[in-house]
Motif scaffolding. Sequence first.
Motif, PDB file in Angstrom:
ATOM      1  N   SER A  72      22.652   4.270  84.020  1.00  0.00           N
ATOM      2  CA  SER A  72      24.037   3.837  84.220  1.00  0.00           C
ATOM      3  C   SER A  72      24.751   4.540  85.365  1.00  0.00           C
ATOM      4  O   SER A  72      25.732   4.027  85.890  1.00  0.00           O
ATOM      5  CB  SER A  72      24.849   4.059  82.937  1.00  0.00           C
ATOM      6  OG  SER A  72      25.060   5.442  82.724  1.00  0.00           O
ATOM      7  N   ALA A  80      32.796  -1.492  74.816  1.00  0.00           N
ATOM      8  CA  ALA A  80      32.617  -1.178  76.235  1.00  0.00           C
ATOM      9  C   ALA A  80      31.837  -2.237  76.995  1.00  0.00           C
ATOM     10  O   ALA A  80      31.968  -2.350  78.217  1.00  0.00           O
ATOM     11  CB  ALA A  80      31.918   0.171  76.384  1.00  0.00           C
ATOM     12  N   MET A  81      31.019  -3.040  76.296  1.00  0.00           N
ATOM     13  CA  MET A  81      30.224  -4.051  76.964  1.00  0.00           C
ATOM     14  C   MET A  81      30.660  -5.463  76.582  1.00  0.00           C
ATOM     15  O   MET A  81      29.936  -6.436  76.797  1.00  0.00           O
ATOM     16  CB  MET A  81      28.740  -3.849  76.649  1.00  0.00           C
ATOM     17  CG  MET A  81      28.207  -2.509  77.156  1.00  0.00           C
ATOM     18  SD  MET A  81      26.505  -2.161  76.663  1.00  0.00           S
ATOM     19  CE  MET A  81      25.605  -3.346  77.670  1.00  0.00           C
ATOM     20  N   ARG A 111      30.114  -2.614  82.860  1.00  0.00           N
ATOM     21  CA  ARG A 111      30.948  -2.063  81.787  1.00  0.00           C
ATOM     22  C   ARG A 111      32.363  -1.915  82.324  1.00  0.00           C
ATOM     23  O   ARG A 111      32.571  -1.331  83.379  1.00  0.00           O
ATOM     24  CB  ARG A 111      30.430  -0.699  81.310  1.00  0.00           C
ATOM     25  CG  ARG A 111      29.085  -0.734  80.596  1.00  0.00           C
ATOM     26  CD  ARG A 111      28.694   0.686  80.203  1.00  0.00           C
ATOM     27  NE  ARG A 111      27.476   0.748  79.422  1.00  0.00           N
ATOM     28  CZ  ARG A 111      26.261   0.881  79.920  1.00  0.00           C
ATOM     29  NH1 ARG A 111      26.110   0.937  81.244  1.00  0.00           N
ATOM     30  NH2 ARG A 111      25.202   0.955  79.143  1.00  0.00           N
ATOM     31  N   ALA A 122      27.339   1.098  71.939  1.00  0.00           N
ATOM     32  CA  ALA A 122      27.345  -0.143  72.725  1.00  0.00           C
ATOM     33  C   ALA A 122      25.924  -0.558  73.069  1.00  0.00           C
ATOM     34  O   ALA A 122      25.112   0.253  73.514  1.00  0.00           O
ATOM     35  CB  ALA A 122      28.161   0.050  74.002  1.00  0.00           C
TER      36      ALA A 122
END
Length: 346
Positions: free
Chosen positions: A270, A42-43, A108, A19
């Motif tokens: 993240s 996921a993004m 996300r 991603a």
Amino acid sequence: MTLTSLLGTELPIIQAPMAGAQHHTLAAAVCNAGGLGSLPAAMLSAEALDTQLRELRSLTDRPFNVNFFAHQTPAVDSVREQAWHALLAPFLAEFEVDPASIPSGPGRQPFSAAMAEVLEAHRPAVVSFHFGLPEPELLQRVKATGAKILSSATTLEEGLWLQEHGVDAVIAQGLEAGGHRGMFLSEDLSTQLGTFALVPQLVDALQVPVIASGGIADARGVAAAMVLGASGVQVGTAYLLCPETIISALHRAALQSEAARHTVLTTLFSGRPARGIVNRLIRTLGAMPQGIPLFPLAGNAIGPLRAAAEKRGLGDCSPLWSGQNASACQALPAAEITRRLAEGLK
């Protein structure tokens, strides 16, 4: 059943979904070379995923994989947010990022009913998950499309859990792998094993195929994984310099420099452990500072910092994802990388 017959591919080689580093172009190139290309979702929003899948279908008629995160979205913790912004304060000031402009929502999203609806419309051959599996109702919707289900295990316990919950194959993600750790039963990093320690344990304990991932960058790594009983391999870092990826020039330069020899697991970008090349942000703040926002909320402040630094030609605040073995990461077409990896199957 062999992995190729399960997946419908010519080769037991899976391009790892990455991603932020790729779109459908890389996945299609790997599919057309005989491997299983992967599209990271996921993004992406549901609308963006629909567009990407349409584009992917226009480039290949081969089976492909669509990958999702299966994490739980945390509530925003104002105390953690304030502490995080205070820790980042010198960088925010240097790169002229106003803390008040930092978004607060998750960047996300976990797999959702909206994403399941997109899959029901497109019916990809394979769907994979990271951080475990989605709730049973959503997983059943995916299975009802006929898709084969894969998910990552970083320990024997996770592999057994995934098998019990109905996956068709388990991806053994070794500690060497770049990007986010797929760990989901424990947050204890001392449980994490290297690929060639994890693979035989899973092979001996599971009835489903085991796919080796982490540190495999060339034909020698593929051959070694197969000797240990893996049914196939998943490779990410070796594809990063392909013209089909969308990584920045700064990331490309880092992968080709001596800096790529030093990677570390960090939560800075993240909120969850992920492996990348050590840069200034990591050296200054430490790879895993305490009390930062939970995944994926820590990434909210990193986004504008990264953009501001990159505008100045600096990768100081960028997540330079890479596995521990970038030795075969070359600026070659994805089809050529796939062909070279396949030489390890002979």
